[in-house]
Design a protein around this motif. Structure first.
Motif, PDB file in Angstrom:
ATOM      1  N   LEU A  44       0.870  -1.240   0.084  1.00  0.00           N
ATOM      2  CA  LEU A  44      -0.069  -0.056   0.009  1.00  0.00           C
ATOM      3  C   LEU A  44       0.949   1.362   0.081  1.00  0.00           C
ATOM      4  CD1 LEU A  44      -2.780   1.336   0.126  1.00  0.00           C
ATOM      5  CD2 LEU A  44      -2.444   1.213   2.694  1.00  0.00           C
ATOM      6  N   GLY A  45       0.647   2.031  -1.072  1.00  0.00           N
ATOM      7  CA  GLY A  45       1.395   3.279  -1.189  1.00  0.00           C
ATOM      8  C   GLY A  45       0.839   4.346  -0.283  1.00  0.00           C
ATOM      9  N   LEU A  46       1.625   4.920   0.540  1.00  0.00           N
ATOM     10  CA  LEU A  46       0.844   6.376   1.361  1.00  0.00           C
ATOM     11  C   LEU A  46       1.510   7.470   1.005  1.00  0.00           C
ATOM     12  CD1 LEU A  46      -1.270   6.873   3.482  1.00  0.00           C
ATOM     13  CD2 LEU A  46       0.670   6.776   5.174  1.00  0.00           C
ATOM     14  N   VAL A  47       0.765   8.527   0.080  1.00  0.00           N
ATOM     15  CA  VAL A  47       1.332   9.351  -0.558  1.00  0.00           C
ATOM     16  C   VAL A  47       0.812  10.825  -0.324  1.00  0.00           C
ATOM     17  CG1 VAL A  47       2.204   8.115  -2.570  1.00  0.00           C
ATOM     18  CG2 VAL A  47      -0.122   9.419  -2.636  1.00  0.00           C
ATOM     19  N   GLY A  48       1.414  11.952  -0.264  1.00  0.00           N
ATOM     20  CA  GLY A  48       0.911  13.481   0.069  1.00  0.00           C
ATOM     21  C   GLY A  48       2.248  14.197   0.197  1.00  0.00           C
ATOM     22  N   GLU A  49       1.787  15.358   0.077  1.00  0.00           N
ATOM     23  CA  GLU A  49       2.787  16.445   0.350  1.00  0.00           C
ATOM     24  C   GLU A  49       3.394  16.491   1.767  1.00  0.00           C
ATOM     25  OE1 GLU A  49       1.503  20.505  -1.862  1.00  0.00           O
ATOM     26  OE2 GLU A  49      -0.227  19.555  -0.479  1.00  0.00           O
ATOM     27  N   SER A  50       4.598  17.070   1.755  1.00  0.00           N
ATOM     28  CA  SER A  50       5.554  16.986   3.245  1.00  0.00           C
ATOM     29  C   SER A  50       4.546  17.668   3.968  1.00  0.00           C
ATOM     30  CB  SER A  50       6.914  17.945   2.968  1.00  0.00           C
ATOM     31  OG  SER A  50       7.752  17.236   1.771  1.00  0.00           O
ATOM     32  N   GLY A  51       4.416  17.247   5.263  1.00  0.00           N
ATOM     33  CA  GLY A  51       3.491  17.615   6.459  1.00  0.00           C
ATOM     34  C   GLY A  51       2.562  17.167   6.377  1.00  0.00           C
ATOM     35  N   CYS A  52       2.085  16.373   5.594  1.00  0.00           N
ATOM     36  CA  CYS A  52       0.607  16.112   5.651  1.00  0.00           C
ATOM     37  C   CYS A  52       0.373  14.886   6.642  1.00  0.00           C
ATOM     38  CB  CYS A  52       0.184  15.419   4.247  1.00  0.00           C
ATOM     39  SG  CYS A  52       0.880  13.809   3.767  1.00  0.00           S
ATOM     40  N   GLY A  53       1.181  14.346   7.180  1.00  0.00           N
ATOM     41  CA  GLY A  53       1.094  13.432   8.348  1.00  0.00           C
ATOM     42  C   GLY A  53       1.534  11.679   7.954  1.00  0.00           C
ATOM     43  N   LYS A  54       2.028  11.660   6.744  1.00  0.00           N
ATOM     44  CA  LYS A  54       2.445  10.298   6.334  1.00  0.00           C
ATOM     45  C   LYS A  54       3.307   9.542   7.348  1.00  0.00           C
ATOM     46  CE  LYS A  54       4.456  11.584   2.318  1.00  0.00           C
ATOM     47  NZ  LYS A  54       4.550  12.997   2.735  1.00  0.00           N
ATOM     48  N   SER A  55       4.371  10.081   7.304  1.00  0.00           N
ATOM     49  CA  SER A  55       5.496   9.760   8.292  1.00  0.00           C
ATOM     50  C   SER A  55       4.886   9.542   9.899  1.00  0.00           C
ATOM     51  CB  SER A  55       6.640  10.431   8.586  1.00  0.00           C
ATOM     52  OG  SER A  55       7.384  10.432   7.149  1.00  0.00           O
ATOM     53  N   THR A  56       4.138  10.347  10.344  1.00  0.00           N
ATOM     54  CA  THR A  56       3.532  10.166  11.675  1.00  0.00           C
ATOM     55  C   THR A  56       2.696   8.849  11.884  1.00  0.00           C
ATOM     56  OG1 THR A  56       3.548  12.555  11.909  1.00  0.00           O
ATOM     57  CG2 THR A  56       2.140  11.425  13.446  1.00  0.00           C
ATOM     58  N   THR A  57       2.109   8.716  10.842  1.00  0.00           N
ATOM     59  CA  THR A  57       1.115   7.658  10.543  1.00  0.00           C
ATOM     60  C   THR A  57       1.881   6.423  10.828  1.00  0.00           C
ATOM     61  OG1 THR A  57      -0.460   8.770   9.267  1.00  0.00           O
ATOM     62  CG2 THR A  57      -0.552   6.346   9.188  1.00  0.00           C
ATOM     63  N   GLY A  58       3.017   6.333  10.028  1.00  0.00           N
ATOM     64  CA  GLY A  58       4.010   5.037  10.239  1.00  0.00           C
ATOM     65  C   GLY A  58       4.305   4.978  11.424  1.00  0.00           C
ATOM     66  N   LYS A  59       4.656   6.025  12.219  1.00  0.00           N
ATOM     67  CA  LYS A  59       5.415   5.704  13.421  1.00  0.00           C
ATOM     68  C   LYS A  59       4.240   5.590  14.372  1.00  0.00           C
ATOM     69  CE  LYS A  59       9.148   9.046  12.437  1.00  0.00           C
ATOM     70  NZ  LYS A  59       9.760  10.520  12.867  1.00  0.00           N
ATOM     71  N   LEU A  60       3.005   5.931  14.292  1.00  0.00           N
ATOM     72  CA  LEU A  60       1.966   5.551  15.223  1.00  0.00           C
ATOM     73  C   LEU A  60       1.908   3.905  15.033  1.00  0.00           C
ATOM     74  CD1 LEU A  60      -0.488   8.706  14.724  1.00  0.00           C
ATOM     75  CD2 LEU A  60       0.886   8.190  16.643  1.00  0.00           C
ATOM     76  N   ILE A  61       1.757   3.607  14.026  1.00  0.00           N
ATOM     77  CA  ILE A  61       1.442   2.042  13.784  1.00  0.00           C
ATOM     78  C   ILE A  61       2.611   1.247  14.400  1.00  0.00           C
ATOM     79  CG2 ILE A  61       1.462   0.108  12.050  1.00  0.00           C
ATOM     80  CD1 ILE A  61       0.314   2.432  10.145  1.00  0.00           C
ATOM     81  N   MET A  62       3.839   1.848  14.341  1.00  0.00           N
ATOM     82  CA  MET A  62       5.041   1.018  15.072  1.00  0.00           C
ATOM     83  C   MET A  62       4.993   1.388  16.598  1.00  0.00           C
ATOM     84  SD  MET A  62       6.527  -0.746  12.881  1.00  0.00           S
ATOM     85  CE  MET A  62       8.121  -1.114  13.772  1.00  0.00           C
ATOM     86  N   ARG A  63       4.243   2.251  17.319  1.00  0.00           N
ATOM     87  CA  ARG A  63       4.158   2.482  18.484  1.00  0.00           C
ATOM     88  C   ARG A  63       5.462   3.344  18.621  1.00  0.00           C
ATOM     89  NH1 ARG A  63       1.045  -0.167  22.371  1.00  0.00           N
ATOM     90  NH2 ARG A  63       2.147   0.948  23.876  1.00  0.00           N
ATOM     91  N   LEU A  64       6.270   4.051  17.860  1.00  0.00           N
ATOM     92  CA  LEU A  64       7.312   4.937  18.082  1.00  0.00           C
ATOM     93  C   LEU A  64       6.825   6.186  18.638  1.00  0.00           C
ATOM     94  CD1 LEU A  64       9.438   4.368  15.128  1.00  0.00           C
ATOM     95  CD2 LEU A  64       9.751   3.019  17.248  1.00  0.00           C
ATOM     96  N   LEU A  65       5.409   6.576  18.320  1.00  0.00           N
ATOM     97  CA  LEU A  65       4.690   7.641  18.890  1.00  0.00           C
ATOM     98  C   LEU A  65       3.463   6.835  19.398  1.00  0.00           C
ATOM     99  CD1 LEU A  65       4.767  10.456  16.150  1.00  0.00           C
ATOM    100  CD2 LEU A  65       6.025  10.445  18.372  1.00  0.00           C
ATOM    101  N   GLU A  66       2.926   7.651  20.454  1.00  0.00           N
ATOM    102  CA  GLU A  66       1.598   7.167  21.120  1.00  0.00           C
ATOM    103  C   GLU A  66       0.456   7.797  20.601  1.00  0.00           C
ATOM    104  OE1 GLU A  66       1.202   4.643  22.900  1.00  0.00           O
ATOM    105  OE2 GLU A  66       3.478   4.028  23.034  1.00  0.00           O
ATOM    106  N   SER A  67      -0.535   7.135  20.240  1.00  0.00           N
ATOM    107  CA  SER A  67      -1.683   7.797  19.400  1.00  0.00           C
ATOM    108  C   SER A  67      -2.514   8.228  20.605  1.00  0.00           C
ATOM    109  CB  SER A  67      -2.568   6.924  18.783  1.00  0.00           C
ATOM    110  OG  SER A  67      -2.922   5.920  19.319  1.00  0.00           O
ATOM    111  N   ASP A  68      -3.213   9.120  20.045  1.00  0.00           N
ATOM    112  CA  ASP A  68      -4.427   9.966  20.923  1.00  0.00           C
ATOM    113  C   ASP A  68      -5.761   9.073  20.843  1.00  0.00           C
ATOM    114  OD1 ASP A  68      -2.756  11.992  21.637  1.00  0.00           O
ATOM    115  OD2 ASP A  68      -3.372  13.082  20.155  1.00  0.00           O
ATOM    116  N   GLY A  69      -6.060   8.305  19.890  1.00  0.00           N
ATOM    117  CA  GLY A  69      -6.986   7.377  19.826  1.00  0.00           C
ATOM    118  C   GLY A  69      -7.191   6.490  18.603  1.00  0.00           C
ATOM    119  N   GLY A  70      -8.099   5.586  18.534  1.00  0.00           N
ATOM    120  CA  GLY A  70      -8.086   4.776  17.322  1.00  0.00           C
ATOM    121  C   GLY A  70      -7.727   3.333  17.533  1.00  0.00           C
ATOM    122  N   ARG A  71      -7.615   2.635  16.389  1.00  0.00           N
ATOM    123  CA  ARG A  71      -7.052   1.237  16.663  1.00  0.00           C
ATOM    124  C   ARG A  71      -6.104   0.984  15.817  1.00  0.00           C
ATOM    125  NH1 ARG A  71     -10.386  -2.487  19.599  1.00  0.00           N
ATOM    126  NH2 ARG A  71      -9.595  -4.106  18.525  1.00  0.00           N
TER     127      ARG A  71
END
Length: 329
Positions: A44-71
């Motif tokens: 699955l390719g995740l694309v968008g301009e810089s600052g759109c949240g792509k890398s943050t999404t990846g880090k949340l999935i890996m638990r390198l960042l803690e999320s505020d909500g969701g599954r």
């Protein structure tokens, strides 16, 4: 087939200072309700301009960042509910390749220790067999046994990224999140690394979440594409479908910006108006409406739902049927 990874309503905000004089903090919604599923063996390719949240999404999935909500359901478990001890066995099954091959490797450690660290942490190989396993991994990614004792500064950028790939493969994961793994490399080296990623995907039965901003690269490697804008997914569809018939104006604009070398295939350019809105103060209604050539009054008032426009093709646009009209005109 059940999804290997299922992300539901993932959210993450950062609180930042409104000014340098100690004013009240403002909420920056980096990831705002992201949902998608990823099936075994898929890219699955995740694309968008810089600052759109792509890398943050990846880090949340890996638990390198803690999320505020969701599954985040991985192999049927919501990893956001697991403790550090509970999630540790799952980390063998999910790994990450980082964007910058210069800063993601410890400059004080030898390559053998960098790649072999996973074996040591998880206790999956003794000291005697660890070296043999690392050398095998180095050869898998196109390096040699003689490079085992070298330091990262002795390698080129492409070779360093190969070391990062070898490190990610060490524990035989089923999911790899590749966070713009070739954006820091020269074009010729990019092609080599992408081909390597495709080869090892087939060899090791890997599933990829491939984060990038280069749409031509995403088209080459992805089965499906998700497009992000201001922390939200605005379109998701099979790769060939989204490139042939985009259903969101932002996707159309991104595709329109891809250089075309053949002058006979060049299309009418559609320039986006305005600037990217600040994530500290997103616009009401559709978040893309200030830059959208199709925007109408309803777009300024009501946010469009992310809904199916065609089988397996979802988009968040009130007037998705009109997307492409201006380019064809």
């Amino acid at each position: 087939m059940d999804p290997l990874l299922e992300v539901q309503d993932l959210r993450k905000s950062f609180w930042v200072k409104s000014d340098r004089f100690g004013g009240p903090k403002q909420e920056l919604r980096a990831v705002n309700g992201v949902s998608f599923a990823l099936h075994p063996g898929e890219t699955l390719g995740l694309v968008g301009e810089s600052g759109c949240g792509k890398s943050t999404t990846g880090k949340l999935i890996m638990r390198l960042l803690e999320s505020d909500g969701g599954r985040v359901n991985f192999e049927g478990q919501n990893i956001l509910e697991l403790s550090a001890r509970q999630i540790r066995p799952l980390r063998r099954r999910m790994q990450m390749i980082f964007q910058d091959p210069y800063s993601s490797l410890n400059p004080r450690a030898r390559v053998g220790d960098i790649v072999g660290e996973a074996f040591r942490i998880h206790g999956t190989a003794g000291r005697g067999e660890r070296q043999d396993k690392v050398i095998e991994l180095l050869r898998t990614v196109g390096l040699t046994a003689e490079q085992y004792h070298r330091y990262p500064h002795e390698f080129s950028g492409g070779q360093r990224q190969r070391i990062g790939i070898a490190r990610a493969l060490a524990l035989h994961p089923s999911l790899i999140i590749a966070d713009e793994p070739v954006s820091a490399l020269d074009l010729s080296i990019q092609a080599q690394v992408v081909n390597l990623l495709q080869d090892i995907q087939e060899e090791f039965s890997l599933t990829y979440l491939f984060i990038a901003h280069d749409l031509s690269l995403i088209e080459h490697i992805s089965d499906r594409v998700a497009v992000m804008y201001l922390g939200q997914i605005v379109e998701l569809a099979p790769s060939d479908e989204i490139y042939a018939h985009p259903r969101h104006p932002y996707t159309e604009a991104l595709l329109n910006a891809v250089p075309v070398t053949d002058p006979r295939k060049r299309k009418k350019r559609i320039a986006l108006g305005g600037e990217v809105p600040s994530p500290l103060n997103p616009p009401p209604g559709c978040i893309f409406h200030p830059r959208c050539p199709y925007a109408r009054d309803v777009c300024r008032k009501e946010p469009p739902p992310l809904e199916e426009k065609k089988p397996a093709h979802v988009a968040a646009c009130h007037f998705s049927d009109e997307v492409g009209r201006l380019r064809r005109a």
